[in-house]
Design a protein around this motif. Structure first.
Motif, PDB file in Angstrom:
ATOM      1  N   ILE A 113      -4.852  10.674  -2.118  1.00 26.94           N
ATOM      2  CA  ILE A 113      -3.307  11.129  -1.590  1.00 26.94           C
ATOM      3  C   ILE A 113      -2.640   9.899  -1.437  1.00 26.94           C
ATOM      4  O   ILE A 113      -2.799   8.839  -0.934  1.00 26.94           O
ATOM      5  CB  ILE A 113      -3.612  11.693  -0.270  1.00 26.94           C
ATOM      6  CG1 ILE A 113      -4.766  12.751  -0.188  1.00 26.94           C
ATOM      7  CG2 ILE A 113      -2.240  12.252   0.542  1.00 26.94           C
ATOM      8  CD1 ILE A 113      -4.792  13.636   1.098  1.00 26.94           C
ATOM      9  N   ILE A 114      -1.254   9.923  -1.691  1.00 27.54           N
ATOM     10  CA  ILE A 114      -0.020   8.986  -1.533  1.00 27.54           C
ATOM     11  C   ILE A 114       0.886   9.657  -0.728  1.00 27.54           C
ATOM     12  O   ILE A 114       1.569  10.727  -1.001  1.00 27.54           O
ATOM     13  CB  ILE A 114       0.100   8.383  -2.873  1.00 27.54           C
ATOM     14  CG1 ILE A 114      -0.756   7.827  -3.739  1.00 27.54           C
ATOM     15  CG2 ILE A 114       1.442   7.427  -2.500  1.00 27.54           C
ATOM     16  CD1 ILE A 114      -0.269   7.209  -5.048  1.00 27.54           C
ATOM     17  N   ALA A 115       1.393   8.828   0.188  1.00 29.34           N
ATOM     18  CA  ALA A 115       2.528   9.433   0.823  1.00 29.34           C
ATOM     19  C   ALA A 115       3.604   8.280   0.530  1.00 29.34           C
ATOM     20  O   ALA A 115       3.649   7.296   1.082  1.00 29.34           O
ATOM     21  CB  ALA A 115       2.305   9.376   2.536  1.00 29.34           C
ATOM     22  N   LEU A 116       4.485   8.900  -0.244  1.00 26.96           N
ATOM     23  CA  LEU A 116       5.709   8.053  -0.745  1.00 26.96           C
ATOM     24  C   LEU A 116       6.879   8.028   0.196  1.00 26.96           C
ATOM     25  O   LEU A 116       6.959   9.357   0.838  1.00 26.96           O
ATOM     26  CB  LEU A 116       6.307   8.712  -2.153  1.00 26.96           C
ATOM     27  CG  LEU A 116       5.361   8.585  -3.192  1.00 26.96           C
ATOM     28  CD1 LEU A 116       6.002   9.278  -4.478  1.00 26.96           C
ATOM     29  CD2 LEU A 116       5.361   6.866  -3.663  1.00 26.96           C
ATOM     30  N   GLY A 117       7.395   7.174   0.515  1.00 24.61           N
ATOM     31  CA  GLY A 117       8.268   7.092   1.159  1.00 24.61           C
ATOM     32  C   GLY A 117       9.095   5.842   1.494  1.00 24.61           C
ATOM     33  O   GLY A 117       8.569   4.956   1.500  1.00 24.61           O
ATOM     34  N   ALA A 118      10.405   5.650   1.802  1.00 27.23           N
ATOM     35  CA  ALA A 118      10.994   4.418   2.155  1.00 27.23           C
ATOM     36  C   ALA A 118      10.824   4.073   3.465  1.00 27.23           C
ATOM     37  O   ALA A 118       9.870   4.576   4.159  1.00 27.23           O
ATOM     38  CB  ALA A 118      12.532   4.639   2.208  1.00 27.23           C
ATOM     39  N   THR A 138      -0.537  -3.197   3.255  1.00 28.97           N
ATOM     40  CA  THR A 138      -0.971  -2.023   2.503  1.00 28.97           C
ATOM     41  C   THR A 138      -2.234  -1.872   2.289  1.00 28.97           C
ATOM     42  O   THR A 138      -3.230  -2.582   1.978  1.00 28.97           O
ATOM     43  CB  THR A 138      -0.311  -2.176   1.072  1.00 28.97           C
ATOM     44  OG1 THR A 138       1.123  -2.625   1.033  1.00 28.97           O
ATOM     45  CG2 THR A 138      -0.560  -1.324   0.006  1.00 28.97           C
ATOM     46  N   ARG A 139      -2.758  -0.658   2.595  1.00 28.23           N
ATOM     47  CA  ARG A 139      -4.411  -0.370   2.531  1.00 28.23           C
ATOM     48  C   ARG A 139      -4.650   0.859   2.088  1.00 28.23           C
ATOM     49  O   ARG A 139      -3.732   1.967   2.016  1.00 28.23           O
ATOM     50  CB  ARG A 139      -4.974  -0.391   3.992  1.00 28.23           C
ATOM     51  CG  ARG A 139      -5.142  -2.059   4.446  1.00 28.23           C
ATOM     52  CD  ARG A 139      -5.354  -1.847   5.977  1.00 28.23           C
ATOM     53  NE  ARG A 139      -4.311  -1.685   6.720  1.00 28.23           N
ATOM     54  CZ  ARG A 139      -4.340  -1.331   7.949  1.00 28.23           C
ATOM     55  NH1 ARG A 139      -5.456  -1.599   8.718  1.00 28.23           N
ATOM     56  NH2 ARG A 139      -3.251  -1.101   8.648  1.00 28.23           N
ATOM     57  N   SER A 140      -5.902   1.204   1.651  1.00 31.25           N
ATOM     58  CA  SER A 140      -6.089   2.613   1.309  1.00 31.25           C
ATOM     59  C   SER A 140      -7.344   3.004   2.396  1.00 31.25           C
ATOM     60  O   SER A 140      -8.395   2.146   2.201  1.00 31.25           O
ATOM     61  CB  SER A 140      -6.865   2.643  -0.197  1.00 31.25           C
ATOM     62  OG  SER A 140      -7.436   3.929  -0.507  1.00 31.25           O
ATOM     63  N   ASN A 194      -8.912   9.570  -0.176  1.00 33.44           N
ATOM     64  CA  ASN A 194      -8.426   8.220   0.019  1.00 33.44           C
ATOM     65  C   ASN A 194      -6.923   8.428   0.488  1.00 33.44           C
ATOM     66  O   ASN A 194      -6.241   9.010  -0.110  1.00 33.44           O
ATOM     67  CB  ASN A 194      -8.587   7.745  -1.076  1.00 33.44           C
ATOM     68  CG  ASN A 194      -9.841   7.290  -1.645  1.00 33.44           C
ATOM     69  OD1 ASN A 194     -10.688   7.080  -0.498  1.00 33.44           O
ATOM     70  ND2 ASN A 194     -10.525   7.182  -2.813  1.00 33.44           N
ATOM     71  N   TYR A 195      -6.281   7.881   1.332  1.00 38.55           N
ATOM     72  CA  TYR A 195      -5.079   7.688   1.875  1.00 38.55           C
ATOM     73  C   TYR A 195      -4.507   6.385   1.673  1.00 38.55           C
ATOM     74  O   TYR A 195      -4.918   5.656   2.237  1.00 38.55           O
ATOM     75  CB  TYR A 195      -5.114   8.289   3.171  1.00 38.55           C
ATOM     76  CG  TYR A 195      -3.424   8.794   3.556  1.00 38.55           C
ATOM     77  CD1 TYR A 195      -3.203   9.982   3.683  1.00 38.55           C
ATOM     78  CD2 TYR A 195      -2.694   7.898   3.891  1.00 38.55           C
ATOM     79  CE1 TYR A 195      -2.130  10.555   3.891  1.00 38.55           C
ATOM     80  CE2 TYR A 195      -1.265   8.189   4.522  1.00 38.55           C
ATOM     81  CZ  TYR A 195      -0.977   9.540   4.591  1.00 38.55           C
ATOM     82  OH  TYR A 195       0.007  10.049   4.987  1.00 38.55           O
ATOM     83  N   LEU A 196      -3.272   6.235   0.768  1.00 32.86           N
ATOM     84  CA  LEU A 196      -2.677   4.967   0.633  1.00 32.86           C
ATOM     85  C   LEU A 196      -1.582   4.763   1.608  1.00 32.86           C
ATOM     86  O   LEU A 196      -0.690   5.749   1.724  1.00 32.86           O
ATOM     87  CB  LEU A 196      -2.237   5.005  -0.762  1.00 32.86           C
ATOM     88  CG  LEU A 196      -1.581   3.452  -0.955  1.00 32.86           C
ATOM     89  CD1 LEU A 196      -2.544   2.463  -1.342  1.00 32.86           C
ATOM     90  CD2 LEU A 196      -0.737   3.724  -2.436  1.00 32.86           C
ATOM     91  N   ASP A 197      -1.860   3.820   2.160  1.00 32.36           N
ATOM     92  CA  ASP A 197      -0.529   3.466   3.406  1.00 32.36           C
ATOM     93  C   ASP A 197      -0.053   1.743   2.896  1.00 32.36           C
ATOM     94  O   ASP A 197      -0.733   1.106   2.646  1.00 32.36           O
ATOM     95  CB  ASP A 197      -1.228   3.139   4.645  1.00 32.36           C
ATOM     96  CG  ASP A 197      -0.089   3.056   5.750  1.00 32.36           C
ATOM     97  OD1 ASP A 197       0.905   3.580   5.521  1.00 32.36           O
ATOM     98  OD2 ASP A 197      -0.366   2.210   6.491  1.00 32.36           O
ATOM     99  N   TYR A 198       1.285   2.069   2.942  1.00 32.30           N
ATOM    100  CA  TYR A 198       2.103   0.749   2.226  1.00 32.30           C
ATOM    101  C   TYR A 198       3.340   0.553   2.968  1.00 32.30           C
ATOM    102  O   TYR A 198       3.837   1.610   3.409  1.00 32.30           O
ATOM    103  CB  TYR A 198       2.066   0.772   0.687  1.00 32.30           C
ATOM    104  CG  TYR A 198       3.034   1.907   0.181  1.00 32.30           C
ATOM    105  CD1 TYR A 198       4.393   1.932   0.057  1.00 32.30           C
ATOM    106  CD2 TYR A 198       2.331   3.150   0.150  1.00 32.30           C
ATOM    107  CE1 TYR A 198       5.046   2.865  -0.353  1.00 32.30           C
ATOM    108  CE2 TYR A 198       3.330   4.335  -0.187  1.00 32.30           C
ATOM    109  CZ  TYR A 198       4.738   4.220  -0.410  1.00 32.30           C
ATOM    110  OH  TYR A 198       5.231   5.332  -0.681  1.00 32.30           O
TER     111      TYR A 198
END
Lengths: 446, 369
Positions: A53-58, A118-120, A140-144
């Protein structure tokens, strides 16, 4: 006696002995059948179906706070016998610290995520069956840092390493099973009130995010953060769904978003608009200068933070089954019921045989068309077969009749997984019923 | 640019503003020259309060050479930004109301800092806050500054021991946050291990999977059986021997020869001819030199010592069968039979290779009436 004949006989006898010894060792090394010993010896965690999973966002949209709040909410069961999330000690400590900072009225808000942070995160989804916990799938969740996506004013100033990080992000998008487009609720409220800052945000800042979302084949959802701020929006709208309808209309009035939704509607893909609040109502208020400050005695009551995660599997699988012919789907459901009589370990080899049959080929083709060939593994096909079968209650009865003592533990794992899937599905049904405006497309969840 | 002394440091600042996100606000000259700011940004992986030991990290190899990074973080107040005077510090916030965090410190080349002198960090902090004030005054117009070297008082040892990969965190002071745990794979700062792409194998992999294991098992069994049969046949098959020359040998010698060769001797009824030597073998089958299995039977014919008596003539005379026409007198009569009925008749011919009473002759033989 000929020497060459003796040598050949010796070679054959040696080969035979070696093969027998290896066979015996292999059998001994296999996990003991459930029921033959303590059922707790079965370990399927190495083969967990994994969903990326990717949470996209500014920046400033609340991605990391949402993640911490979601983890806190799901680290204990939502309901008796439901699922929960577990993660490694270090990641759990980081998220717990963040949540503690968040909920302390005397503490400042957590600072923004730095580029080096940035971490997964890996979360194991644990279900319960037979009074025991079983890890049944993994997220898996990507936080950046939001700076890496850019957009708006942030894009006007170069961020070192953005290009490299964006390449990495694009590669991850190809392996993702769900993408959350995080929309900053504060600026959305501003846009609804006609504020220039909010409108600029919707016009410019989220454009890079929409571009990335359009590329994805997997389900994409908009997650509207800071939903607690929407209580003051639309004085005539008492109902939560009406306020969400306002936000929906506002979003769809912007061509990039509208085009994305239309594109996915045409291809029978799902787009949701899920309102969430990591802190809930009556925990913070907005000052005149636009800053959010915590109330002295506020209490954290997150809203809907679990829903984006619950939507991942139902929407992914619904997207695949939408590509299947009804007759083929019935046939797959029949095969799925046959598989439900097997233990989970037996199922994994059965899934390979299933994929070789015409129905399995149909699933493969549907997965390729619906979500791209890079995101379906054999483990996920096994989970899909569990999902596509009959409703849980009927299946549970059938399984209960079919299982014998020798396979009880393995089937408990299967039952735990089916229970988790059913909980996901129920959450989506409730969301659709309570907030119909959350479905941006006319085509909804099964 | 002139070459910097070995024990020099360059201050740096990573930070963000009310609107602008995290970025390099003050870049060390070596980093700017190598256009390597991304690595320095990635080094800052969390807050390091000012009362905590600073983080010391070594990056190598970098485009401009090995770099040692020392940093702490601070949450700037309005006083730090020079916007208000003394009094209770008012923390600076971003647009979302979150506190700003600045990472400041210095980098040095050619070694690892083993003891940080607080004066070095104080100077770096001062340089960083100067840069931050300019940035805070006008975020949109600000362009990152480039720092110049200053002499360090910290203890620096030579090149860190041991190999290290590109961008790897190779050394850190004890107690610093986020040190790589022992036994864990070292991931470059700011980089996240790639996700595994879980693709289904190609359809061909499944095509014959169902039949593959039994087919392999059957094939293996067939191969083993074949090999075993071949071995058994090679092991138990009888040995071949050459038939010895018996013709002209006395019967006793001939039988001994056969026994020595592992063959069975089978005498046939004796024969008499005019020129044979009594008691000697006159014919044998198979002929000498033939390869036969050990234990097989060799038949032989011994020459009679004298002519057997002629039986009385029958009452009705029967014409004797004619001998085949010979091409020339004295030539062998091929295929001529010699038995009791023919005894006493003159026979010109060779026996070699011909049948004599069912036995092939080993030599040319002449008989006469």
């Amino acid at each position: 006696m000929q020497p060459i004949g003796i040598l050949l006989l010796l070679a054959v006898v040696t080969t035979g002995v070696v093969l027998v010894v290896r066979l015996l060792r292999h059998r001994r090394a296999r996990p003991a059948p459930a029921g033959a010993g303590r059922p707790s010896t079965i370990d399927v965690t190495a083969e967990l179906p994994t969903f990326n999973i990717i949470a996209l966002g500014a920046q400033e949209t609340g991605k990391t706070v949402l993640l911490a709040s979601m983890f806190h909410r799901l680290s204990t069961e939502l309901r008796e016998g439901g699922f929960r999330l577990v993660t490694g000690l270090e990641q759990a400590a980081d998220l717990t610290d963040l949540y503690a900072t968040l909920r302390d009225p005397g503490d400042a808000w957590p600072p923004g995520t730095m580029i080096g942070q940035t971490r997964s995160f890996s979360f194991d989804c644990v279900g319960t069956a037979g009074g025991r916990d079983h890890a049944v799938l993994r997220f898996n969740y990507l936080d950046y840092a939001g700076e890496l996506v850019g957009g708006g004013r942030a894009a006007s100033v170069p961020v070192h390493g953005r290009q490299v990080s964006q390449q990495d992000l694009e590669q991850r998008l190809d392996a993702a099973h769900a993408i959350f487009g995080i929309i900053d609720g504060r600026r959305m409220v501003d846009a609804l009130r006609g504020g220039r800052d909010g409108q600029l945000y919707l016009e410019n800042t989220i454009v890079p995010m929409i571009v990335l979302m359009r590329r994805a084949e997997c389900p994409v959802h908009f997650v509207l953060t800071k939903w607690d701020l929407f209580d003051t929006v639309g004085a005539d709208e008492d109902e939560e769904n009406d306020r969400l309808e306002l936000a929906r209309k506002e979003l769809l009035s912007y061509p990039p978003i509208r085009n994305l939704v239309e594109q996915r509607r045409r291809t029978h893909k799902i787009v949701r608009l899920i309102p969430v609040s990591a802190i809930g109502r009556q925990f913070a208020t907005m000052t005149e200068d636009g800053h959010m400050v915590k109330l002295p005695h506020g209490r954290l009551r997150p809203v809907n933070v679990e829903l984006p995660l619950c939507a991942v599997l139902p929407d992914l699988f619904a997207q695949v089954s939408a590509k299947l012919d009804a007759a083929v789907e019935r046939k797959i459901a029949e095969e799925s019921r046959a598989l439900s009589r097997l233990s989970l370990t037996e199922t994994m080899s059965a899934v390979g045989r299933f994929l070789a049959r015409p129905t399995g080929q149909a699933v493969r083709l549907a997965a390729d068309l619906a979500v791209g060939r890079n995101v379906f593994s054999e483990q996920i096909v096994g989970t899909f077969l569990d999902w596509i079968g009959e409703p849980f209650e009927a299946k549970a009865r059938e399984v209960a009749q079919a299982i014998d003592d020798a396979h009880r533990s393995a089937d408990q794992i299967r039952l735990a997984r089916q229970a988790v899937l059913e909980e996901f599905r129920e959450n989506m049904v409730v969301l659709r019923r309570q907030l119909p405006a959350s479905d941006l497309t006319t085509w909804g969840v099964r | 640019m002139s070459a910097a002394p070995t024990r020099s440091g360059w201050p740096f600042l990573v930070g963000r503003g009310r609107d602008a996100g995290y970025r390099m606000l003050l870049t060390p000259r070596p980093v700017a020259d190598a256009d390597d700011s991304a690595a320095l940004l990635a080094v800052v992986t969390g807050e390091v309060p000012e009362d905590a030991p600073p983080v010391v990290t070594v990056l190598d190899p970098r485009p401009g050479g090995e770099l040692c990074v020392v940093y702490r973080t601070l949450r700037p107040s309005a006083a730090d930004a020079g916007t208000t005077g003394a009094g209770r510090p008012v923390p600076l916030l971003d647009r979302a109301g979150r506190p700003l965090v600045l990472a400041y410190g210095f980098v040095c080349r050619g070694g690892r800092v083993t003891r940080v002198d607080e004066d070095d960090l104080r100077y770096a902090r001062q340089m960083a806050l100067d840069a931050f004030r300019r940035f805070h005054a006008d975020e949109a117009a600000y362009r990152p500054g480039v720092s110049e070297p200053y002499p360090l008082r910290s203890e620096i040892v030579g090149r860190p021991a041991g190999p290290a990969g590109h961008g790897q965190v190779r050394a850190a002071l004890p107690g610093q946050p986020r040190a790589t745990p022992p036994g864990q794979p070292v991931v470059p700062p700011g980089q996240v291990p790639a996700w595994r792409a879980d693709a289904l194998p190609s359809p061909g992999r499944y095509r014959n999977d169902r039949w593959r294991p039994p087919a392999l098992l059957l094939g293996l069994c067939a191969l083993l059986l074949g090999l075993a049969g071949t071995g058994l046949w090679l092991t138990t098959r009888p040995t071949e021997v050459r038939v010895p020359q018996l013709v002209e040998l006395p019967e006793g010698d001939a039988v001994r020869e056969l026994h020595d060769a592992g063959l069975h001797a089978e005498p046939r009824p004796e024969r008499w001819t005019a020129d044979c030597r009594p008691g000697r073998v006159v014919a044998q089958t198979p002929v000498a030199g033939t390869r036969i299995h050990q234990g097989a039977t060799v038949e032989y014919v011994v020459c009679l010592a004298r002519r057997p008596p002629v039986p009385p003539a029958p009452s009705r005379s029967t014409p004797a069968p004619e001998s085949p026409p010979s091409t020339s007198p004295g030539r062998a009569g091929a295929g001529r039979q010699v038995d009791g009925t023919e005894a006493g008749r003159r026979v010109n011919g060779a026996w070699a290779g011909r049948r004599v009473g069912g036995i092939e002759a080993g030599r040319r033989y002449r008989s006469s009436a």
